[in-house]
Design an enzyme around this catalytic site. Structure first.
Site, mmCIF file in Angstrom:
data_model
loop_
_atom_site.group_PDB
_atom_site.id
_atom_site.type_symbol
_atom_site.label_atom_id
_atom_site.label_comp_id
_atom_site.label_asym_id
_atom_site.label_seq_id
_atom_site.Cartn_x
_atom_site.Cartn_y
_atom_site.Cartn_z
ATOM 1 N N GLU A 34 0.882 -1.379 -0.146
ATOM 2 C CA GLU A 34 0.103 -0.101 0.311
ATOM 3 C C GLU A 34 0.622 1.092 -0.106
ATOM 4 O O GLU A 34 1.798 1.190 0.558
ATOM 5 C CB GLU A 34 -1.206 -0.332 1.419
ATOM 6 C CG GLU A 34 -1.686 -1.256 1.690
ATOM 7 C CD GLU A 34 -2.827 -0.650 2.535
ATOM 8 O OE1 GLU A 34 -4.098 -0.371 2.200
ATOM 9 O OE2 GLU A 34 -2.674 -2.028 3.549
ATOM 10 N N HIS A 58 -6.366 -12.197 5.900
ATOM 11 C CA HIS A 58 -6.165 -12.283 4.550
ATOM 12 C C HIS A 58 -5.778 -12.954 4.032
ATOM 13 O O HIS A 58 -5.552 -13.550 3.050
ATOM 14 C CB HIS A 58 -6.039 -10.551 4.105
ATOM 15 C CG HIS A 58 -7.544 -9.876 4.618
ATOM 16 N ND1 HIS A 58 -8.500 -9.469 5.149
ATOM 17 C CD2 HIS A 58 -7.392 -7.888 5.082
ATOM 18 C CE1 HIS A 58 -9.446 -8.727 4.927
ATOM 19 N NE2 HIS A 58 -8.367 -7.878 5.409
ATOM 20 N N LYS A 151 2.954 -0.390 4.835
ATOM 21 C CA LYS A 151 2.014 0.509 4.803
ATOM 22 C C LYS A 151 2.947 1.588 4.397
ATOM 23 O O LYS A 151 4.290 1.184 4.115
ATOM 24 C CB LYS A 151 1.276 1.590 5.916
ATOM 25 C CG LYS A 151 0.172 0.742 6.704
ATOM 26 C CD LYS A 151 -0.824 0.431 5.263
ATOM 27 C CE LYS A 151 -2.569 0.419 6.066
ATOM 28 N NZ LYS A 151 -3.296 1.061 5.365
ATOM 29 N N ARG A 161 1.723 -15.031 -6.302
ATOM 30 C CA ARG A 161 2.791 -15.737 -7.410
ATOM 31 C C ARG A 161 3.513 -16.589 -7.087
ATOM 32 O O ARG A 161 4.127 -17.275 -5.834
ATOM 33 C CB ARG A 161 4.106 -14.503 -7.763
ATOM 34 C CG ARG A 161 4.706 -15.034 -8.199
ATOM 35 C CD ARG A 161 5.804 -13.747 -8.485
ATOM 36 N NE ARG A 161 7.226 -13.696 -9.784
ATOM 37 C CZ ARG A 161 8.556 -13.755 -9.142
ATOM 38 N NH1 ARG A 161 8.849 -12.943 -8.417
ATOM 39 N NH2 ARG A 161 9.167 -13.910 -10.791
ATOM 40 N N TRP A 407 30.227 -37.289 11.672
ATOM 41 C CA TRP A 407 31.037 -37.855 12.216
ATOM 42 C C TRP A 407 30.864 -37.191 14.062
ATOM 43 O O TRP A 407 30.087 -36.683 14.622
ATOM 44 C CB TRP A 407 32.975 -37.691 12.076
ATOM 45 C CG TRP A 407 32.773 -37.762 10.448
ATOM 46 C CD1 TRP A 407 32.860 -36.714 9.145
ATOM 47 C CD2 TRP A 407 33.665 -38.855 9.891
ATOM 48 N NE1 TRP A 407 32.891 -37.093 8.348
ATOM 49 C CE2 TRP A 407 33.576 -38.304 8.416
ATOM 50 C CE3 TRP A 407 34.296 -39.937 10.178
ATOM 51 C CZ2 TRP A 407 34.411 -39.521 7.700
ATOM 52 C CZ3 TRP A 407 34.370 -40.303 9.951
ATOM 53 C CH2 TRP A 407 34.715 -40.150 7.646
#
Length: 581
Positions: A34, A58, A151, A161, A407
């Site tokens: 945003e 969301h 923001k 994506r 090891w």
């Protein structure tokens, strides 16, 4: 566009079934940026912050749609909600390194003005956050899911994506290949929610993946796509681009779903509780950390760029103190570095110290594999490394285990099934949870010919021969040691007749406490390592740490003084309880 994720997965199942998994997906990005700040909403934002405002609800809901198992009946709200709940329950718990946060520079002043706070008031509320999430199931194990929101950023855009792994090698020059189906071009599926340079909601699929199918009555191939526009490094001509026939406001869709009784669009109490169970611990932890301050908008430059590293997130650049609008405070979780006995010392609270050590081990492993193709790690026994083993197995999904040889630094002369066995502890807390090739695991041969640590069985010679044959120059890439309350390390004890000096690589030794008989790497062999890490934890180690810090260097009396890497590095990892009690 978000509502189309599940229908898209169902309609394109024949293409996605074989590639929508950890073998083919490199990472998943769920982003909401945003340009506006929180001005006018400060009272709300100061209470909740960006994670509670956007990410916990969301973006987490979008995550479930991308990663859940698609039920057979998408019209059944109960089936959809049940699948989402199963996904939420499989999210791997977050750690401090899973999250990076920021706060735009004007936020503090806006809080002072809107909430009438005094001029010296400061706040740690996050206005930017990036969260790295892993999912503990067969489909997604090890695949990073990034949830990002903030923001006062440089652009307004939202998208999901899915980036696929690039395993192709194309010998033919690009101009001679099929430009549409070129396997060497990036492959991705993008659900573009809106805004950004594209400017409209869209579903985009790289043309070298497959041609997608969408609901014809709702979606169409985008009629006009700017030729000069690129998205995520690819021109739009490289994608199949679909846009909605009719754009609808999100709230109108929500209201419509209410009237139609589509419960899958809403969260149940069980799902809500599962989400908060996942998010609450990290939110409580973040209350003790200070966010990175960023100027806002285009001036952010690369200040918020980050990288996935050693199972966590790290900002790519150092913080610019000149833009800080508040007093710089030490991050609660930042390890401090100083000197102990003339060598580097890293200190922090135990949990964060283990986290730092695990990151350093993974970094050493990646560097060794890159340079030589393998990583040889020697591990001590005892209780201190258990937390490290658990950390490596649970949080370091990108660790190059298949190129790692494990090891033992020392072993008690008991069968591996005995509760006192160092290798038994390693197996329970690490080997059962990671994928190390069987031939790369090298327990000490304390149990041979149905006998335990019999000198005539030549166990020390066998182990020394294995080391000489497999470890270049017998130089381990990293050796992890501890510190005993009597100053011993490995299983070389004060007054030991073997292992402090000499040419032997592996020796038998005698402990003052049961089980008395031990097998151990010698100090000269340990000193050939490229890096030696000494882990010291707990109040019980305060006295010995204080004592050796003041004592004269005498390896026969205090074997730990015999740790002096010839050409490698010695680093002490000491927690605050040991240092300060």
């Amino acid at each position: 566009t978000v509502e189309q994720i599940l229908p898209f997965r169902r309609r394109n199942q024949k293409h996605l079934d074989s590639i929508w998994n950890r073998q083919h997906v490199d990472r998943v990005e769920i982003v909401m940026k945003e340009t506006v700040d929180a001005k006018g909403r400060i009272s709300f934002y100061e209470e909740y912050g960006v994670i509670r405002d956007v990410i916990q609800n969301h973006l987490t809901e979008i995550l479930t749609s991308v990663a859940m198992e698609v039920p057979n009946n998408l019209t059944s709200s109960d089936d959809v909600l049940r699948a989402k709940l199963e996904l939420l329950d499989s999210l791997h718990p977050l750690e401090g390194s899973s999250v990076i946060t920021g706060q735009y520079q004007n936020y503090v002043q806006q809080v002072r003005e809107e909430l009438e706070k005094p001029p010296n008031f400061y706040t740690k509320t996050h206005t930017f956050a990036s969260v790295l999430i892993y999912i503990d199931n067969m489909r997604w194990e090890g695949v990073p899911f990034l949830l990002v929101s903030g923001k006062d950023l440089d652009e307004r855009t939202s998208y999901v994506r899915v980036v696929f792994k690039d395993n192709a090698f194309c010998l033919q020059k690009g101009s001679a290949r099929d430009t549409v189906k070129d396997p060497c071009k990036p492959r991705q599926v993008v659900f573009h929610i809106g805004h950004g340079e594209l400017g409209f909601p869209a579903v985009l699929v790289s043309q070298n993946l497959f041609k997608p199918s969408l609901v014809p009555s709702q979606w169409q191939e985008a009629p006009e796509v700017p030729n000069d526009l690129s998205l995520f490094g690819q021109p739009l001509s490289d994608y199949y681009v679909y846009s909605p026939i009719q754009e609808r406001e999100a709230y109108s869709i929500l209201i419509s779903n209410i009237y139609q009784g589509k419960k899958a669009s809403f969260i149940t109490t069980k799902n809500l509780l599962a989400s908060w169970k996942f998010w609450t611990p990290i939110l409580e932890e973040l209350e003790r950390t200070s966010p990175r301050v960023y100027p806002g908008g285009s001036e952010n430059s690369n200040l918020l760029d980050f990288v996935i590293e050693h199972g966590g997130l790290r900002f790519l650049t150092d913080e610019h103190l000149q833009i800080m609008g508040m007093e710089q405070k030490t991050n609660t979780f930042a390890s401090t570095q100083s000197k102990f006995l003339g060598n580097t010392m890293v200190s922090n609270w135990a949990e964060q110290l283990i986290e730092k050590l695990a990151q350093d081990i993974q970094r050493a492993a990646e560097e060794a594999v890159k340079s030589s193709g393998s990583f040889h790690l020697a591990l001590s026994g005892g209780s201190s490394p258990i937390a490290l083993f658990q950390r490596l197995s649970r949080h370091h999904h990108g660790f190059p285990w298949k190129h790692t040889h494990l090891w033992m630094v020392d072993e008690r002369c008991v069968p591996f099934t005995d509760i006192e066995s160092n290798f038994g502890s390693l197996e329970r807390h690490l080997l059962q949870h990671v994928r190390v090739p069987y031939v790369n695991v090298h327990p000490m041969p304390v149990h041979r010919n149905q006998r335990v640590c019999a000198e005539e069985d030549l166990g020390t010679q066998v182990y020394a021969q294995d080391i000489s044959a497999l470890v270049s120059n017998s130089s381990f890439d990293l050796v992890l040691l501890g510190l005993g309350n009597d100053g011993h390390t490995a299983s070389i004890f004060p007054g030991s007749q073997n292992g402090i000096t000499g040419e032997e690589l592996v020796v038998f030794s005698r402990s003052p406490i049961k089980p008395h008989d031990r097998m151990s790497l010698s100090l000269p062999l340990i000193n050939k390592a490229r890096k030696v890490a000494v882990l010291v934890l707990g109040k019980g180690k305060h006295d010995i740490a204080t004592l050796i810090s003041r004592a004269e260097s005498n390896p026969n009396k205090w074997p730990i003084f015999g740790i002096k890497p010839a050409s490698g590095q010695l680093v002490w990892y000491i927690d605050y309880e040991t240092l300060f009690r």
